[in-house]
Design a protein around this motif. Structure first.
Motif, mmCIF file in Angstrom:
data_model
loop_
_atom_site.group_PDB
_atom_site.id
_atom_site.type_symbol
_atom_site.label_atom_id
_atom_site.label_comp_id
_atom_site.label_asym_id
_atom_site.label_seq_id
_atom_site.Cartn_x
_atom_site.Cartn_y
_atom_site.Cartn_z
ATOM 1 N N ALA A 95 -8.213 -1.400 -0.925
ATOM 2 C CA ALA A 95 -9.279 -0.982 -1.831
ATOM 3 C C ALA A 95 -10.305 -0.060 -1.165
ATOM 4 O O ALA A 95 -11.262 0.366 -1.825
ATOM 5 C CB ALA A 95 -9.982 -2.215 -2.397
ATOM 6 N N GLY A 96 -10.108 0.238 0.114
ATOM 7 C CA GLY A 96 -11.056 1.089 0.830
ATOM 8 C C GLY A 96 -12.358 0.398 1.157
ATOM 9 O O GLY A 96 -13.390 1.049 1.329
ATOM 10 N N LEU A 97 -12.320 -0.935 1.287
ATOM 11 C CA LEU A 97 -13.533 -1.719 1.487
ATOM 12 C C LEU A 97 -13.593 -2.415 2.844
ATOM 13 O O LEU A 97 -14.523 -3.183 3.100
ATOM 14 C CB LEU A 97 -13.658 -2.778 0.373
ATOM 15 C CG LEU A 97 -13.830 -2.230 -1.041
ATOM 16 C CD1 LEU A 97 -13.713 -3.355 -2.058
ATOM 17 C CD2 LEU A 97 -15.168 -1.516 -1.178
ATOM 18 N N ALA A 98 -12.622 -2.144 3.705
ATOM 19 C CA ALA A 98 -12.624 -2.737 5.045
ATOM 20 C C ALA A 98 -13.265 -1.760 6.032
ATOM 21 O O ALA A 98 -13.459 -0.585 5.730
ATOM 22 C CB ALA A 98 -11.197 -3.065 5.488
ATOM 23 N N GLY A 99 -13.606 -2.276 7.200
ATOM 24 C CA GLY A 99 -14.037 -1.406 8.280
ATOM 25 C C GLY A 99 -12.839 -0.727 8.922
ATOM 26 O O GLY A 99 -11.732 -0.727 8.369
#
Length: 277
Positions: A95-99
């Motif tokens: 989702a493009g929400l991790a570091g």
């Protein structure tokens, strides 16, 4: 440098107060608990986990449930902790929400410090999971400081100055093995060849993080050490994460700290070494 901050004309008292405040910052927005079974393991923004998609467990149960406990709403991870958290980490990455993805597992503990499992490092800030790190302050016999400039391509604090060594403690490490490994990887120094290696204390950090598209939160405990780097030994980076090493005397060190050229952690640790805190 042995005067109190208020007596030392070299110290900007406003800068020192601001630096200390950076160690304990509230989240940018409200957060709710993240539980694993009966244990609190982190925190997230209330609707943050609504943005990811997870397959049900083999028994048909959802992997993440919204729950209310003692009047407090939060999220609860179901099933085995490591497997569940790493599925969440993978979903956050999708989702493009991790570091930055590291393929490195960090330990996950409950409030009593008991280890419950592990998780990919990229997910700890979005999930508000507590991490542990180690730093080493290196000085020469005449009192000068060996410091490193972080690589210009680092994801966090690129180009800022840091202690001789600073690194995260992975799930595979103890504090001592991390100290040995990171000292070699970052500075090319064997711990056994350094003098007077001494544990000096623990610094705890709480502050917002840009990970998770700005929804992350740092909770980190840093154990820090001091040592003497013998004459003739020079740090040489081994892992590509350091731009350069430099020797600074106390005056230059403090000046650069007050010009915000150091990471917050390094400035706080070195302020303690200089007797400012």
């Amino acid at each position: 440098m042995n005067k109190t901050p208020a007596e030392n004309p070299m110290v900007d008292a406003g800068w020192l107060r601001a630096l200390q405040a950076q160690a304990s910052q509230p989240p940018l927005r409200p957060r709710v608990p993240l539980w694993a079974g009966d244990s609190l393991i982190g925190s997230v923004e209330p609707d943050f986990l609504c943005q990811i998609s997870l397959q049900p467990l083999s028994n048909g149960h959802e992997q993440l449930l919204k729950e209310e406990r003692s009047g407090v709403s939060g999220w609860c991870l179901q099933g085995e902790v490591s497997a569940g958290l790493n599925r969440v980490a993978a979903a956050l990455q999708t989702a493009g929400l991790a570091g930055v993805w590291r393929n490195e597992q960090l330990a996950v503990h409950n409030e009593r410090g008991e280890r419950l499992g592990t998780v990919e490092r990229a997910a700890v800030r979005p999930l508000g999971i507590t991490t542990h790190a180690v730093h080493l302050v290196g000085q020469t016999a005449d009192g000068r400081f060996w410091v490193q400039q972080r690589s210009l391509t680092k994801a966090n604090d690129p180009g800022l100055w840091d202690t001789l060594m600073g690194g995260m403690i992975s799930a595979a490490d103890t504090l001592q093995t991390a100290l040995v490994r990171e000292t070699w990887e970052e500075a090319g120094l064997e711990l056994g060849k350094l003098g007077d290696v001494t544990a000096c204390g623990r610094l705890s950090m709480r502050r917002p993080s840009e990970d998770g598209m700005g929804a992350g939160y740092v909770v980190e405990h840093i154990d820090w050490y001091r040592c003497t780097v013998p004459q003739g030994l020079r740090p040489v980076n081994q892992d590509g994460e350091v731009e350069q090493f430099c020797l600074m005397d106390a005056r230059e060190l403090l000046s650069r700290m007050q010009h915000n050229e150091f990471t917050t952690e390094a400035a706080l640790i070195q302020a303690a070494v200089l007797g400012l805190t």
